[in-house]
Write a protein that holds these residues in place. Structure first.
Motif, PDB file in Angstrom:
ATOM      1  N   GLU A  67       0.823  -1.206   0.000  1.00 30.30           N
ATOM      2  CA  GLU A  67       0.000   0.000   0.000  1.00 30.30           C
ATOM      3  C   GLU A  67       0.861   1.261   0.000  1.00 30.30           C
ATOM      4  N   TYR A  86       2.124   1.834  -3.424  1.00 27.98           N
ATOM      5  CA  TYR A  86       1.017   2.328  -4.249  1.00 27.98           C
ATOM      6  C   TYR A  86       0.824   3.827  -4.034  1.00 27.98           C
ATOM      7  N   LYS A  87       0.850   4.241  -2.770  1.00 30.18           N
ATOM      8  CA  LYS A  87       0.673   5.664  -2.464  1.00 30.18           C
ATOM      9  C   LYS A  87       1.810   6.500  -3.029  1.00 30.18           C
ATOM     10  N   LYS A  89       3.741   5.859  -5.571  1.00 31.97           N
ATOM     11  CA  LYS A  89       3.628   5.916  -7.032  1.00 31.97           C
ATOM     12  C   LYS A  89       2.541   6.912  -7.444  1.00 31.97           C
ATOM     13  N   PHE A  90       1.417   6.885  -6.717  1.00 36.07           N
ATOM     14  CA  PHE A  90       0.328   7.809  -7.040  1.00 36.07           C
ATOM     15  C   PHE A  90       0.763   9.250  -6.802  1.00 36.07           C
ATOM     16  N   TRP A  91       1.466   9.513  -5.692  1.00 36.32           N
ATOM     17  CA  TRP A  91       1.897  10.880  -5.382  1.00 36.32           C
ATOM     18  C   TRP A  91       2.933  11.392  -6.373  1.00 36.32           C
ATOM     19  N   GLU A  92       3.747  10.489  -6.929  1.00 31.93           N
ATOM     20  CA  GLU A  92       4.702  10.927  -7.950  1.00 31.93           C
ATOM     21  C   GLU A  92       3.976  11.414  -9.198  1.00 31.93           C
ATOM     22  N   GLU A  93       2.902  10.713  -9.556  1.00 34.56           N
ATOM     23  CA  GLU A  93       2.149  11.077 -10.760  1.00 34.56           C
ATOM     24  C   GLU A  93       1.156  12.213 -10.508  1.00 34.56           C
ATOM     25  N   HIS A  94       0.608  12.311  -9.284  1.00 34.11           N
ATOM     26  CA  HIS A  94      -0.391  13.332  -8.943  1.00 34.11           C
ATOM     27  C   HIS A  94       0.001  13.987  -7.617  1.00 34.11           C
ATOM     28  N   LYS A 139      -2.497  15.412  -4.369  1.00 33.13           N
ATOM     29  CA  LYS A 139      -3.874  14.922  -4.431  1.00 33.13           C
ATOM     30  C   LYS A 139      -4.093  13.796  -3.429  1.00 33.13           C
ATOM     31  N   VAL A 149      -5.023  10.208  -2.211  1.00 37.26           N
ATOM     32  CA  VAL A 149      -4.827   8.878  -2.807  1.00 37.26           C
ATOM     33  C   VAL A 149      -6.138   8.102  -2.727  1.00 37.26           C
ATOM     34  N   MET A 188      -7.052   1.657  -2.603  1.00 36.86           N
ATOM     35  CA  MET A 188      -6.353   0.687  -3.442  1.00 36.86           C
ATOM     36  C   MET A 188      -7.271  -0.496  -3.708  1.00 36.86           C
TER      37      MET A 188
END
Length: 103
Positions: free
Chosen positions: A60, A63-64, A66-71, A74, A76, A79
């Protein structure tokens, strides 16, 4: 020659009788022995459980990140479960089991 054979047969008979006697004694004692311990089994189960918990936490967190790198900045989203292949919807931050329950 007769003496050698009789000695061998005597030793063999003693061996068989003593073997029987040993097993007979242990079979009588067996019901009074302590039960086998479950410590090893419980230790393995606890270790497996916490390995799964740590694995889920690491998954998890990755996952977080990776999401924060792209957005960046924002929130999260939840999952999606890895081993669940059924319908999956999220409504206002809460998971909904199926489409039928939302109607």
């Amino acid at each position: 020659m007769q003496g050698v054979w009789s000695q061998l047969w005597r030793k063999y008979a003693d061996y068989k009788y003593n073997k029987f006697e040993r097993f007979a004694v242990w079979e009588m004692i067996e019901p009074y022995r302590r039960p086998k311990t479950f410590t090893t089994l419980i230790t393995i189960y606890v270790a497996a459980f916490y390995t799964g918990v740590i694995g889920a936490a690491v998954t998890e967190q990755l996952y977080k990140e990776k999401f924060w790198e792209e957005h960046p900045g924002k929130t999260v989203p939840l999952m999606k479960p890895v081993f669940y292949r059924g319908p999956w919807r999220v409504y206002r931050g809460e998971a909904i089991a199926s489409d039928a329950s939302s109607q």
